[in-house]
Scaffold this motif. Structure first.
Motif, PDB file in Angstrom:
ATOM      1  N   LYS A 178      -0.718 -32.358 -54.877  1.00 34.47           N
ATOM      2  CA  LYS A 178       0.332 -33.314 -55.182  1.00 34.47           C
ATOM      3  C   LYS A 178       1.109 -32.871 -56.417  1.00 34.47           C
ATOM      4  O   LYS A 178       0.581 -32.192 -57.297  1.00 34.47           O
ATOM      5  N   THR A 179       2.370 -33.257 -56.456  1.00 37.48           N
ATOM      6  CA  THR A 179       3.224 -32.920 -57.596  1.00 37.48           C
ATOM      7  C   THR A 179       2.577 -33.411 -58.891  1.00 37.48           C
ATOM      8  O   THR A 179       2.125 -34.552 -58.985  1.00 37.48           O
ATOM      9  N   GLY A 180       2.527 -32.524 -59.871  1.00 39.75           N
ATOM     10  CA  GLY A 180       1.940 -32.853 -61.163  1.00 39.75           C
ATOM     11  C   GLY A 180       0.494 -32.416 -61.302  1.00 39.75           C
ATOM     12  O   GLY A 180      -0.018 -32.327 -62.421  1.00 39.75           O
ATOM     13  N   MET A 181      -0.181 -32.132 -60.160  1.00 42.33           N
ATOM     14  CA  MET A 181      -1.560 -31.662 -60.232  1.00 42.33           C
ATOM     15  C   MET A 181      -1.560 -30.168 -60.573  1.00 42.33           C
ATOM     16  O   MET A 181      -0.725 -29.405 -60.077  1.00 42.33           O
ATOM     17  N   ALA A 182      -2.507 -29.769 -61.417  1.00 41.53           N
ATOM     18  CA  ALA A 182      -2.595 -28.367 -61.822  1.00 41.53           C
ATOM     19  C   ALA A 182      -2.904 -27.492 -60.608  1.00 41.53           C
ATOM     20  O   ALA A 182      -3.745 -27.833 -59.774  1.00 41.53           O
ATOM     21  N   GLU A 183      -2.211 -26.376 -60.502  1.00 39.25           N
ATOM     22  CA  GLU A 183      -2.401 -25.448 -59.387  1.00 39.25           C
ATOM     23  C   GLU A 183      -3.442 -24.392 -59.751  1.00 39.25           C
ATOM     24  O   GLU A 183      -3.354 -23.769 -60.810  1.00 39.25           O
TER      25      GLU A 183
END
Length: 435
Positions: free
Chosen positions: A384-389
């Motif tokens: 999800k957007t904002g979660m660390a990759e």
């Protein structure tokens, strides 16, 4: 009157002659001038694709279709990654991207160009492609952007088998449509010691087998810093572990990649792995393929590693032409040639799919219909957007190593998965701290 008529005819003849020699020429010149296109250079960058392959698959068709364009091609090498080139001020017009590298090697470099406006402008038909591949690149864009169009090949799972070993031990060959339970029974029959030689019934490209699972289950949870779907991974590990519990069928001692290469040694009866045009199986090995087995209760789909994508850079001064070049490289004609060479098409066109390997010295003699026996599994959900990759390669290595511990008897399934969960959590926290 006759004299006047003769003079009129003469004048008309002269006018006609002048028109033929001059007037029509002026009209044609105007048309030609209107159609004449200014020459320019279009730069293309594709990682891990040699210039010889690009030339063989695309260059001749492109130069014929676009005679006013000079195609400059580059690939990666020492100090020639896309980040190196962009850092040095060289930004290509076209880049061959991929889902695992889309963020780091395209979007983070501020090169992202949404292709939706060009799809609409040129009324380009996206339904030509397998929907799974288009859906994945749109999902990677997060908010509906289309950052590329899929380019062959993709890498589906199949089951390889050694025909000579089956003939030697009088066991019928595996067939398309089999379940993992059926393959397990065959693996038990094919695992044996004959003289001083151990013959293994089964091996695996563990990285592909786990990552490209039929559930489309991700490794890292899309919404939390933990292993996704613990129970599903228990099911997956349990299904594969039993093969390595067969006496004399322990995995290679030197790790995940040694196990992936085991089939090439000639003493392994079956291996699950990717169909890959670049895969180097020894010529002396008498092998064939069948469809990837299915897990009881799982969707009857083919696990697959998706294709690369042709993407336009935001800085390109030739975006319209670049889109037309992409369209040509993905045309039915070029993909038919690709398919006949053994390169898997990304199109739904059955004629092109059925032509797979027809002109290839090896694949023309193999059961290539096994590759399309099942539909490709859907892509795994994205973070999800904002979660660390966490880089895909890191996740996949940790997962494969966790399963290898189970296969080698170093840990039970639950212990290994709990350890994997902790490692993924640490990697996610480390990635978050860098942002």
């Amino acid at each position: 009157m006759q004299k006047k008529a003769g003079m009129t005819l003469a004048c008309m003849s002269i006018v006609t002659l002048l028109s033929a020699c001059g007037g029509t020429k002026n009209d044609n010149s105007a048309t030609e001038e209107k159609e004449k296109k200014e020459p320019f250079t279009l730069s293309i960058y594709a990682e891990d694709v040699k210039a010889e392959e690009f030339d063989d698959r695309f260059r001749k068709a492109l130069e014929k279709k676009f005679p006013h364009i000079t195609f400059e091609y580059r690939t990666n090498g020492k100090d020639q990654t896309i980040a190196d080139l962009v850092g040095a001020g060289y930004v290509p017009d076209l880049i061959r991207t991929s889902i695992p590298t889309l963020k780091n090697s395209y979007l983070d470099l501020q090169l992202g160009q949404d292709l939706n406006p060009y799809v609409q402008k040129y009324k380009y038909d996206l339904t030509r492609f397998n929907k799974v591949f288009v859906d994945e690149i749109i999902a990677a864009g997060r908010t509906g952007e289309l950052y590329g169009l899929p380019v062959p090949p993709f890498f589906p799972q199949v089951l390889y088998y050694n025909k000579d070993l089956f003939d030697r031990f009088g066991v019928p060959y595996p067939q398309d449509g089999m379940s993992w339970d059926e393959i397990y029974e065959i693996a038990k029959k094919m695992t044996r010691v004959d003289g001083n030689q151990v013959y293994r019934g089964f091996s695996a490209n563990m990285m592909a087998m786990l990552r490209d699972n039929p559930y489309s289950t991700p490794i890292l949870d899309p919404a939390a810093n933990q292993l996704a779907n613990f129970e599903t991974w228990q099911t997956i590990f349990t299904n594969y572990k039993r093969f390595y519990d067969i006496p004399d069928n322990k995995p290679e001692k030197n790790g995940v990649w040694a196990e992936a290469d085991a089939f090439a040694k000639g003493n392994v009866a079956m291996q699950v792995g990717q169909h890959d045009i670049y895969l180097g199986i020894p010529k002396e090995l008498n092998w064939d393929i069948v469809s990837v087995p299915t897990i009881a209760g799982a969707p009857k789909l083919m696990g697959q590693r998706g294709p690369a994508y042709w993407s336009i850079t935001k800085t390109s001064k030739h975006k319209d032409e670049a889109f037309q070049v992409i369209a040509e490289m993905l045309s039915d004609e070029i993909q038919m040639e690709d398919s006949r060479k053994g390169i898997l098409t990304v199109l739904v066109n059955k004629d092109i799919q059925n032509a797979l390997g027809k002109d290839h010295p090896i694949y023309s003699k193999k059961n290539v219909k096994a590759i399309s026996y099942y539909q490709p599994a859907a892509y795994t959900p994205k973070r999800k957007t904002g979660m660390a990759e966490v880089p895909g390669g890191t996740q996949q290595t940790l997962m494969a190593e966790a399963f290898l511990d189970v296969a080698q008897g170093k840990a039970d399934i639950n212990t290994s998965l709990r350890s994997l969960n902790e490692k993924l959590k640490l990697e996610a926290e480390k990635a978050a701290s860098k942002n």
